[in-house]
Design an enzyme around this catalytic site. Structure first.
Site, PDB file in Angstrom:
ATOM      1  N   ARG A 110       1.493  -1.105   0.045  1.00 50.63           N
ATOM      2  CA  ARG A 110      -0.326  -0.291   0.109  1.00 50.63           C
ATOM      3  C   ARG A 110       0.757   1.709  -0.416  1.00 50.63           C
ATOM      4  NH1 ARG A 110       2.535   1.859   3.341  1.00 50.63           N
ATOM      5  NH2 ARG A 110       2.574   1.459   5.706  1.00 50.63           N
ATOM      6  N   HIS A 156       1.411  10.206  10.486  1.00 44.07           N
ATOM      7  CA  HIS A 156       1.103  10.387  12.191  1.00 44.07           C
ATOM      8  C   HIS A 156       0.419  10.627  12.010  1.00 44.07           C
ATOM      9  CE1 HIS A 156       5.570   9.510  11.805  1.00 44.07           C
ATOM     10  NE2 HIS A 156       5.806  10.450  10.977  1.00 44.07           N
ATOM     11  N   GLY A 214      10.713  -3.340   2.952  1.00 49.37           N
ATOM     12  CA  GLY A 214      10.922  -2.418   3.777  1.00 49.37           C
ATOM     13  C   GLY A 214      11.793  -1.080   3.827  1.00 49.37           C
ATOM     14  N   GLY A 236       8.603   0.823   2.741  1.00 49.48           N
ATOM     15  CA  GLY A 236       6.935   1.058   3.663  1.00 49.48           C
ATOM     16  C   GLY A 236       6.598   1.230   2.476  1.00 49.48           C
ATOM     17  N   ASP A 262      -2.081  -0.583   7.451  1.00 51.52           N
ATOM     18  CA  ASP A 262      -0.908  -1.423   6.342  1.00 51.52           C
ATOM     19  C   ASP A 262      -2.255  -2.515   6.032  1.00 51.52           C
ATOM     20  OD1 ASP A 262       0.150   0.733   6.859  1.00 51.52           O
ATOM     21  OD2 ASP A 262       2.401  -0.760   7.404  1.00 51.52           O
TER      22      ASP A 262
HETATM   23  P1  ADP Z   1       7.663  -2.901   4.881  1.00 53.79           P
HETATM   24  O1  ADP Z   1       6.234  -3.525   5.639  1.00 53.79           O
HETATM   25  O2  ADP Z   1       7.652  -1.182   4.875  1.00 53.79           O
HETATM   26  O3  ADP Z   1       8.203  -3.290   3.665  1.00 53.79           O
HETATM   27  P2  ADP Z   1       8.939  -3.737   7.350  1.00 53.79           P
HETATM   28  O4  ADP Z   1      10.367  -3.549   7.583  1.00 53.79           O
HETATM   29  O5  ADP Z   1       7.603  -3.547   8.403  1.00 53.79           O
HETATM   30  O6  ADP Z   1       8.470  -2.569   6.157  1.00 53.79           O
HETATM   31  O7  ADP Z   1       8.744  -4.839   6.756  1.00 53.79           O
HETATM   32  C1  ADP Z   1       9.620  -5.489   6.385  1.00 53.79           C
HETATM   33  C2  ADP Z   1       9.932  -7.153   6.654  1.00 53.79           C
HETATM   34  O8  ADP Z   1       8.792  -8.142   6.481  1.00 53.79           O
HETATM   35  C3  ADP Z   1      11.381  -8.203   5.859  1.00 53.79           C
HETATM   36  O9  ADP Z   1      12.438  -7.430   7.229  1.00 53.79           O
HETATM   37  C4  ADP Z   1      11.195  -9.568   6.294  1.00 53.79           C
HETATM   38  O10 ADP Z   1      11.430 -10.010   7.146  1.00 53.79           O
HETATM   39  C5  ADP Z   1       9.168  -9.027   6.177  1.00 53.79           C
HETATM   40  N1  ADP Z   1       8.722  -9.673   4.431  1.00 53.79           N
HETATM   41  C6  ADP Z   1       8.091  -9.029   3.940  1.00 53.79           C
HETATM   42  N2  ADP Z   1       7.810  -9.518   3.247  1.00 53.79           N
HETATM   43  C7  ADP Z   1       8.978 -10.842   2.843  1.00 53.79           C
HETATM   44  C8  ADP Z   1       8.760 -11.458   1.669  1.00 53.79           C
HETATM   45  N3  ADP Z   1       8.199 -11.512   0.648  1.00 53.79           N
HETATM   46  N4  ADP Z   1       9.606 -12.662   1.941  1.00 53.79           N
HETATM   47  C9  ADP Z   1      10.377 -13.027   3.169  1.00 53.79           C
HETATM   48  N5  ADP Z   1      10.091 -11.080   4.373  1.00 53.79           N
HETATM   49  C10 ADP Z   1       9.425 -10.758   3.572  1.00 53.79           C
HETATM   50 MG    MG Z   2       5.181  -2.948   7.733  1.00 59.02          MG
END
Ligand code: ADP
Ligand code: MG
Length: 396
Positions: A32, A39, A133, A135, A185
């Site tokens: 998304r 915030h 990661g 956003g 989210d």
């Molecule tokens: P965002 O949700 O903004 O991408 P986050 O830090 O909240 O960032 O989440 C990222 C984390 O979610 C990754 O570091 C991993 O641990 C997990 N993750 C997300 N998508 C996957 C995927 N396709 N395979 C494995 N882990 C995932």
């Molecule tokens: Mg996240």
């Protein structure tokens, strides 16, 4: 898109687990982007995200061994791509552990299973085209895709409403990934609809409302700055505390309940940073409401102006922007067909979102690249929320 990702995932499944027992269950959930309302979530306010046309699929098959094996195709750094763990039993629920990425999957299984031991062993492959990661909520898309997958694995389990599904996934992230995320989210990943944004009240009962956003001449350009400044999480916690303190001094349950008039009346009792942070939250809440009204009458110009004001407020009053985000926003705004542009997400890096006429899209991307060569783009209209994918219709 989901279907193509799914076909790739099926190939990986066959390569990993053997082609003689193909996957027979699949689910998709999107990432998304938050269009306005930044915030405001932890201040019990409004947010207005849309699902993007990028997401996560999970394909798999029940294996009757009592063990779960999940392979992710994503780059998870030093961690192994394959996670293996015992299916939950009533006397032995799942626990978070290594690899860390699998905690998002295990958390959902745990919350779904709820100590009953009803989730059987399975093999699965996860494939995503949401950057991890950055956003764009790869985490919620993984959680929600997992939930839609597990629901098919356990067809006799209780039916859940969309809100219950979103809240289940949020709990999974709190308890297993240790991330105290809000509700946005997961709600948008579950409930998104093509051609619509989602107005969400972050105070229970949340009252999610889809808002038509389907002008075929415009598109959202998401620009990943690919930076994440170290101070992000510390500053985030500070902002939360400052907002709480400001609300208390104003004798309000939260800043969502305060007006600009209230703020001016209490200016003398607020510290300068409390005043500025509160001013952002209060004006941003108003901007969300006016944005919805503008979109409903097709006034994208006005919506764009509100996006610009949001960025300025995040930069000056809330102080969560950074040089890279300011740069990509400023570059985008130089192009004539751009209605508005702002940082999106927590700040200190991550992405910007720009509302642009389709005919000016390429020019906007070129402009941003000319001044910020490291930019990575995602172009999307409001996409669909999570869904089951019927593998018999894929023609594979
Ligand atoms: P965002 O949700 O903004 O991408 P986050 O830090 O909240 O960032 O989440 C990222 C984390 O979610 C990754 O570091 C991993 O641990 C997990 N993750 C997300 N998508 C996957 C995927 N396709 N395979 C494995 N882990 C995932
Ligand atoms: Mg996240």
């Amino acid at each position: 898109m989901a279907e193509d990702l799914c076909k790739e995932a099926l190939k990986r499944f066959a390569a990993q687990f053997g082609g003689d027992k193909p996957a027979n269950i699949a689910a998709f959930a999107p990432g998304r982007v938050n269009l306005i309302g930044e915030h405001t979530d932890y201040n019990d306010g409004f947010v207005f995200p849309m699902a993007i046309e990028y997401g996560t699929v999970i394909v798999g098959l029940r294996n009757d061994t009592g063990k779960c094996a999940v392979l992710t195709c994503a780059d998870v750094g030093d961690e192994p791509n394959l996670a293996e763990f015992d299916a939950p039993k009533d006397d032995k629920p799942l626990e978070p552990g290594e690899p860390k990425w699998a905690n998002y999957v295990k958390g959902v299984i745990d919350q779904f299973d709820n100590g009953k031991g009803i989730v059987p062993g399975f093999n699965a492959v996860v494939m995503s085209n949401v950057p991890l990661g950055s956003g764009l909520s790869s985490s919620a898309s993984l959680e929600v895709a997992t939930l839609f997958f597990i629901e098919q694995l356990c067809p006799d389990a209780e039916e859940r409403t969309e809100s219950e599904r979103a809240l289940l996934c949020q709990q999974a992230e709190h308890k297993f990934a240790g991330v105290k995320c809000g509700i946005m989210d997961q709600f948008i990943s579950v409930m998104g609809k093509a051609g619509q944004g989602l107005l969400l009240d972050c105070r229970p009962p949340y009252s999610p409302r889809l808002i038509k956003l389907d002008n075929p001449n415009v598109v959202f350009l998401i620009c990943n700055t690919k930076v994440r400044h170290e101070l992000a999480s510390g500053e985030y916690n500070k902002r939360r505390e400052t907002c709480k303190a400001a609300a208390e001094k104003m004798a309000k349950p939260s800043l969502r309940d305060a007006s600009i008039h209230d703020l001016e009346m209490k200016k003398s009792v607020l510290a300068p940073d409390e005043y500025c942070r509160a001013r952002h939250v209060i004006t941003e809440g108003n901007r969300v409401i006016v944005s919805i009204q503008s979109i409903q009458v097709g006034d994208y110009k006005k919506f764009g102006q509100l996006m610009k004001q949001s960025h300025t407020s995040l930069k000056d009053d809330y102080q969560v922007s950074c040089a890279e985000l300011d740069k990509v926003v400023e570059l985008a705004l130089q192009i004539q067909g751009v209605y508005g542009s702002r940082m999106t997400g927590g700040g200190f890096g991550g992405c910007s979102v720009t509302l642009v006429e389709k005919s000016f899209l390429q020019r906007t991307m070129d402009k941003i690249l000319s001044g910020y060569p490291n930019a990575e783009f995602f172009v999307s209209s409001p996409g669909d929320g999570a869904k089951v994918i019927d593998l018999t219709t894929l023609g594979v």
